[in-house]
Scaffold this active site. Structure first.
Site, PDB file in Angstrom:
ATOM      1  N   SER A  59       0.857  -1.190   0.000  1.00 21.75           N
ATOM      2  CA  SER A  59       0.000   0.000   0.000  1.00 21.75           C
ATOM      3  C   SER A  59       0.890   1.237   0.000  1.00 21.75           C
ATOM      4  O   SER A  59       1.771   1.379   0.850  1.00 21.75           O
ATOM      5  CB  SER A  59      -0.906   0.005   1.234  1.00 21.75           C
ATOM      6  OG  SER A  59      -1.789  -1.086   1.214  1.00 21.75           O
ATOM      7  N   LEU A  60       0.641   2.140  -0.947  1.00 21.46           N
ATOM      8  CA  LEU A  60       1.466   3.341  -1.113  1.00 21.46           C
ATOM      9  C   LEU A  60       0.697   4.610  -0.788  1.00 21.46           C
ATOM     10  O   LEU A  60       1.064   5.694  -1.229  1.00 21.46           O
ATOM     11  CB  LEU A  60       1.999   3.408  -2.550  1.00 21.46           C
ATOM     12  CG  LEU A  60       2.802   2.199  -3.037  1.00 21.46           C
ATOM     13  CD1 LEU A  60       3.139   2.350  -4.508  1.00 21.46           C
ATOM     14  CD2 LEU A  60       4.074   2.023  -2.202  1.00 21.46           C
ATOM     15  N   GLY A  61      -0.373   4.497  -0.031  1.00 22.26           N
ATOM     16  CA  GLY A  61      -1.162   5.666   0.321  1.00 22.26           C
ATOM     17  C   GLY A  61      -1.844   6.263  -0.892  1.00 22.26           C
ATOM     18  O   GLY A  61      -2.477   5.554  -1.682  1.00 22.26           O
ATOM     19  N   ALA A  62      -1.689   7.561  -1.064  1.00 23.09           N
ATOM     20  CA  ALA A  62      -2.323   8.255  -2.182  1.00 23.09           C
ATOM     21  C   ALA A  62      -1.796   7.787  -3.535  1.00 23.09           C
ATOM     22  O   ALA A  62      -2.443   8.001  -4.565  1.00 23.09           O
ATOM     23  CB  ALA A  62      -2.119   9.758  -2.049  1.00 23.09           C
ATOM     24  N   ASP A  63      -0.628   7.113  -3.537  1.00 24.23           N
ATOM     25  CA  ASP A  63      -0.042   6.626  -4.788  1.00 24.23           C
ATOM     26  C   ASP A  63      -0.577   5.258  -5.192  1.00 24.23           C
ATOM     27  O   ASP A  63      -0.128   4.699  -6.193  1.00 24.23           O
ATOM     28  CB  ASP A  63       1.486   6.563  -4.671  1.00 24.23           C
ATOM     29  CG  ASP A  63       2.102   7.939  -4.500  1.00 24.23           C
ATOM     30  OD1 ASP A  63       1.554   8.901  -5.078  1.00 24.23           O
ATOM     31  OD2 ASP A  63       3.110   8.053  -3.784  1.00 24.23           O
ATOM     32  N   GLY A  64      -1.510   4.704  -4.431  1.00 21.92           N
ATOM     33  CA  GLY A  64      -2.142   3.449  -4.822  1.00 21.92           C
ATOM     34  C   GLY A  64      -1.440   2.229  -4.268  1.00 21.92           C
ATOM     35  O   GLY A  64      -1.037   2.202  -3.099  1.00 21.92           O
ATOM     36  N   GLY A  81      -6.903  -0.393   4.239  1.00 23.88           N
ATOM     37  CA  GLY A  81      -6.113  -1.582   3.974  1.00 23.88           C
ATOM     38  C   GLY A  81      -6.919  -2.859   4.114  1.00 23.88           C
ATOM     39  O   GLY A  81      -6.707  -3.823   3.369  1.00 23.88           O
ATOM     40  N   ASP A  82      -7.852  -2.879   5.070  1.00 24.13           N
ATOM     41  CA  ASP A  82      -8.694  -4.059   5.254  1.00 24.13           C
ATOM     42  C   ASP A  82      -9.609  -4.269   4.055  1.00 24.13           C
ATOM     43  O   ASP A  82      -9.847  -5.404   3.631  1.00 24.13           O
ATOM     44  CB  ASP A  82      -9.531  -3.902   6.527  1.00 24.13           C
ATOM     45  CG  ASP A  82      -8.672  -3.626   7.751  1.00 24.13           C
ATOM     46  OD1 ASP A  82      -7.525  -4.118   7.785  1.00 24.13           O
ATOM     47  OD2 ASP A  82      -9.147  -2.918   8.655  1.00 24.13           O
TER      48      ASP A  82
END
Length: 316
Positions: free
Chosen positions: A213-218, A246-247
């Site tokens: 998971s890259l946050g706002a970067d997808g 994330g869930d």
């Protein structure tokens, strides 16, 4: 059936107050209770997607019974098969005032090797993906998680692990089908700031796939033995509640692995690639929801229509 294991579930309690007064008496205007834990959120989102879902993990005491009762009330379609323990399930306390939210997180109850063995044994007579999400309770050892992964693999069930720290390495060495750390968790576990390098390190240890998971970067997906990285990102920057994002992503991958075409290694790899944009869209829909474990499916479908997946080669 998707079995979502929460090793360290909680009774989530929210206190609404006008103002939190430290070292003084604060009067509570309203109290809300919900079943809490990352695996519980996964099961709820999977059920919202139309999948049969089962919640499992360790519950004990009055608060453990409250978690099970609340889940039955909120999502009666979710099956529950918990391992009863001697300790009492923890509480997480959120105090919400006009300015902010303050959190008080209790430690979880200790579990024994025997408790973990009983959890692993529950996987033998089921089918479909297994998910292990969240922190491990006191008394747990890396070998306990490895035992659950081995039991899932022995039953022919794909297994996804969403955890952090040394347990990521234990899960990789045990041959988990998919690991899902976020960027910071991956860097902390591997000592590598580059997400591709960190994911490759876990693949080299034995994991079949890693999604970061890259946050706002997808999100970034790598598969063992494939010199390709897949990336997908939301079409717009989102703001809201990231707690259950994330869930929701894990639920999307579990739903993909629940398809009949994911019965072998090739099918599972293809299912993960096909699930990547769905995971990003579902994660975004979860951010826009005020409560973890819930998504607006109309928002999910609208976001999914605007997500593209990019494939790039990387050094093996």
């Amino acid at each position: 059936m998707i079995t979502a294991i929460t090793p360290n579930p909680a009774l989530d309690v929210t206190y609404e107050v006008d103002e939190l007064l430290l070292h003084r008496t604060t009067r509570v205007r309203a109290v809300h209770e919900r079943p809490g834990g990352k695996g519980v959120n996964v099961a709820r989102v999977a059920a919202a997607l139309g999948r049969r879902a089962e919640a499992s993990g360790f519950l004990g005491g009055r608060d453990g019974r409250a978690v099970a009762d609340l889940l039955t009330r909120i999502d009666p379609g979710i099956a529950q098969r918990w391992v009863p323990i001697d300790g009492t399930t923890r509480r997480t306390i959120a105090v919400v005032d006009a300015q902010d939210t303050s959190m008080l997180n209790e430690p979880g109850p200790a579990v024994t090797a025997g408790d973990w063995t009983r959890q692993a044994e529950l996987l033998a007579d089921g089918s479909g993906p297994v998910v292990v999400s969240g922190s491990m309770p006191p008394g747990s050892r890396p070998g306990d998680l490895s035992g659950v992964i081995a039991a899932a693999r022995a039953a022919g069930r794909p297994i996804i692990v969403d955890t952090s720290g040394p347990l990521l390495h234990a899960a990789a060495r045990a041959g988990a089908d998919l690991l899902k750390p976020n960027r910071d968790e991956l860097a902390a576990a591997t000592g590598l700031d580059d997400p591709v390098a960190g994911a490759r390190a876990l693949l080299d240890e034995g994991a079949s796939a890693v999604v970061v998971s890259l946050g706002a970067d997808g999100m970034l997906l790598l598969l063992a033995g494939r010199p390709i990285r897949w990336t997908a990102a939301p079409a717009r920057v989102l703001s809201g509640n990231p707690t259950g994002a994330g869930d929701a992503a894990v639920a999307a991958f579990a739903a993909g692995l629940d398809e009949g075409s994911a019965a072998d290694a090739v099918g599972r790899a293809e299912a993960l690639v096909q699930s990547l944009p769905k995971a990003v869209a579902l994660s975004g829909a979860a951010v826009l929801s005020p409560v973890a474990g819930e998504v607006d499916l109309n928002t999910y479908r609208e976001m999914l229509s605007r997500i593209t997946v990019t494939e790039d080669e990387h050094a093996d």
